[in-house]
Design a protein around this motif. Sequence first.
Motif, PDB file in Angstrom:
ATOM      1  N   UNK A 111      40.067 -66.583 -50.579  1.00 37.11           N
ATOM      2  CA  UNK A 111      40.933 -65.644 -49.864  1.00 37.11           C
ATOM      3  C   UNK A 111      42.393 -65.887 -50.213  1.00 37.11           C
ATOM      4  N   UNK A 112      42.767 -67.163 -50.322  1.00 34.67           N
ATOM      5  CA  UNK A 112      44.154 -67.503 -50.657  1.00 34.67           C
ATOM      6  C   UNK A 112      44.519 -67.002 -52.047  1.00 34.67           C
ATOM      7  N   UNK A 113      43.595 -67.135 -53.011  1.00 36.78           N
ATOM      8  CA  UNK A 113      43.864 -66.656 -54.366  1.00 36.78           C
ATOM      9  C   UNK A 113      43.989 -65.138 -54.403  1.00 36.78           C
ATOM     10  N   UNK A 114      43.180 -64.462 -53.611  1.00 32.54           N
ATOM     11  CA  UNK A 114      43.244 -63.002 -53.555  1.00 32.54           C
ATOM     12  C   UNK A 114      44.581 -62.540 -52.981  1.00 32.54           C
ATOM     13  N   UNK A 115      44.974 -63.122 -51.872  1.00 37.06           N
ATOM     14  CA  UNK A 115      46.256 -62.772 -51.260  1.00 37.06           C
ATOM     15  C   UNK A 115      47.398 -63.120 -52.199  1.00 37.06           C
ATOM     16  N   UNK A 116      47.318 -64.301 -52.834  1.00 34.21           N
ATOM     17  CA  UNK A 116      48.363 -64.712 -53.766  1.00 34.21           C
ATOM     18  C   UNK A 116      48.482 -63.765 -54.945  1.00 34.21           C
ATOM     19  N   UNK A 117      47.349 -63.298 -55.455  1.00 35.93           N
ATOM     20  CA  UNK A 117      47.370 -62.367 -56.583  1.00 35.93           C
ATOM     21  C   UNK A 117      48.062 -61.063 -56.204  1.00 35.93           C
ATOM     22  N   UNK A 118      47.769 -60.559 -55.023  1.00 39.50           N
ATOM     23  CA  UNK A 118      48.399 -59.322 -54.566  1.00 39.50           C
ATOM     24  C   UNK A 118      49.914 -59.499 -54.471  1.00 39.50           C
ATOM     25  N   UNK A 119      50.344 -60.617 -53.919  1.00 41.50           N
ATOM     26  CA  UNK A 119      51.790 -60.860 -53.787  1.00 41.50           C
ATOM     27  C   UNK A 119      52.454 -60.978 -55.151  1.00 41.50           C
ATOM     28  N   UNK A 120      51.833 -61.703 -56.080  1.00 47.86           N
ATOM     29  CA  UNK A 120      52.416 -61.915 -57.398  1.00 47.86           C
ATOM     30  C   UNK A 120      52.528 -60.608 -58.175  1.00 47.86           C
ATOM     31  N   UNK A 121      51.455 -59.839 -58.205  1.00 48.32           N
ATOM     32  CA  UNK A 121      51.466 -58.586 -58.961  1.00 48.32           C
ATOM     33  C   UNK A 121      52.406 -57.566 -58.322  1.00 48.32           C
ATOM     34  N   UNK A 122      52.462 -57.536 -57.001  1.00 44.28           N
ATOM     35  CA  UNK A 122      53.402 -56.638 -56.324  1.00 44.28           C
ATOM     36  C   UNK A 122      54.844 -57.006 -56.641  1.00 44.28           C
ATOM     37  N   UNK A 123      55.073 -58.281 -56.934  1.00 45.57           N
ATOM     38  CA  UNK A 123      56.410 -58.733 -57.283  1.00 45.57           C
ATOM     39  C   UNK A 123      56.795 -58.449 -58.722  1.00 45.57           C
ATOM     40  N   UNK A 124      55.883 -57.844 -59.466  1.00 45.92           N
ATOM     41  CA  UNK A 124      56.204 -57.448 -60.830  1.00 45.92           C
ATOM     42  C   UNK A 124      55.635 -58.337 -61.901  1.00 45.92           C
ATOM     43  N   UNK A 125      54.951 -59.421 -61.511  1.00 44.87           N
ATOM     44  CA  UNK A 125      54.347 -60.309 -62.493  1.00 44.87           C
ATOM     45  C   UNK A 125      52.910 -59.864 -62.750  1.00 44.87           C
ATOM     46  N   UNK A 126      52.206 -60.623 -63.571  1.00 51.65           N
ATOM     47  CA  UNK A 126      50.820 -60.308 -63.864  1.00 51.65           C
ATOM     48  C   UNK A 126      50.068 -61.597 -64.077  1.00 51.65           C
TER      49      UNK A 126
END
Length: 229
Positions: A113-128
């Motif tokens: 769950x933490x990785x999923x939430x982290x991925x959403x935050x990172x990609x929303x911030x413009x990274x990939x």
Amino acid sequence: MPESPGITVLVVDDQPLAREGNALVLDSAPGIRVIGEAADGHEAIRMAADLEPDIILMDVRMPGMDGIQATRGIIDRGLRSRVIVLTTFDLDEYAFGALRAGASAFLVKTATHQELVGAVRVVAGGAAIVTPRITRQLIDAYTGRDRPVATDQPLSVLSPRERDVFEAIAAGLSNSEISATLHLSPATIKTHVNRIFAKLGLRDRVHAVIFAHQLGLPIGSATDPSTLT
């Protein structure tokens, strides 16, 4: 003044339990709001156009229209949403196909769950992001296995400093690492990154690394989501 909606997410999965579970995880995370759920690719494209979410969490294997076709449809329509695809295996050809179609990241379904939430935050911030251990396989699958031809011509639109930043991105450095290496402020690095992506027509870091590989430049490993700042 209206309250900011935070990061808005559309969750796409043909399996109701998986879709509802991921929606629940994300909707309970601070600063993230699930604004829609879709059960197939056709519905995903329609809802993406109507809702304009920041992030689309996309299952790749769906009947009718799969996640690859849906991702391509979303990107081809010029929608601003960024796509994270979920796949069963981290070397899945479906995941590579989705990245070719324009997705910004993929995660395996065993992600926490933490990785999923982290991925959403990172990609929303413009990274990939991609799963770190598959970077080399990703590059090979994305570009084909032909030997790249080194050429500087496509980079002629960049200033010397932007070229330095681009090469650092290709080497796998995060913004904070580039800042320390080039002795520039994080804000300045972020500005350079945005200009580089605009000039070269790149969506994000994954596609920047792939582009660098196509030009024959040295490339590094993908970075863990927590370091892409």
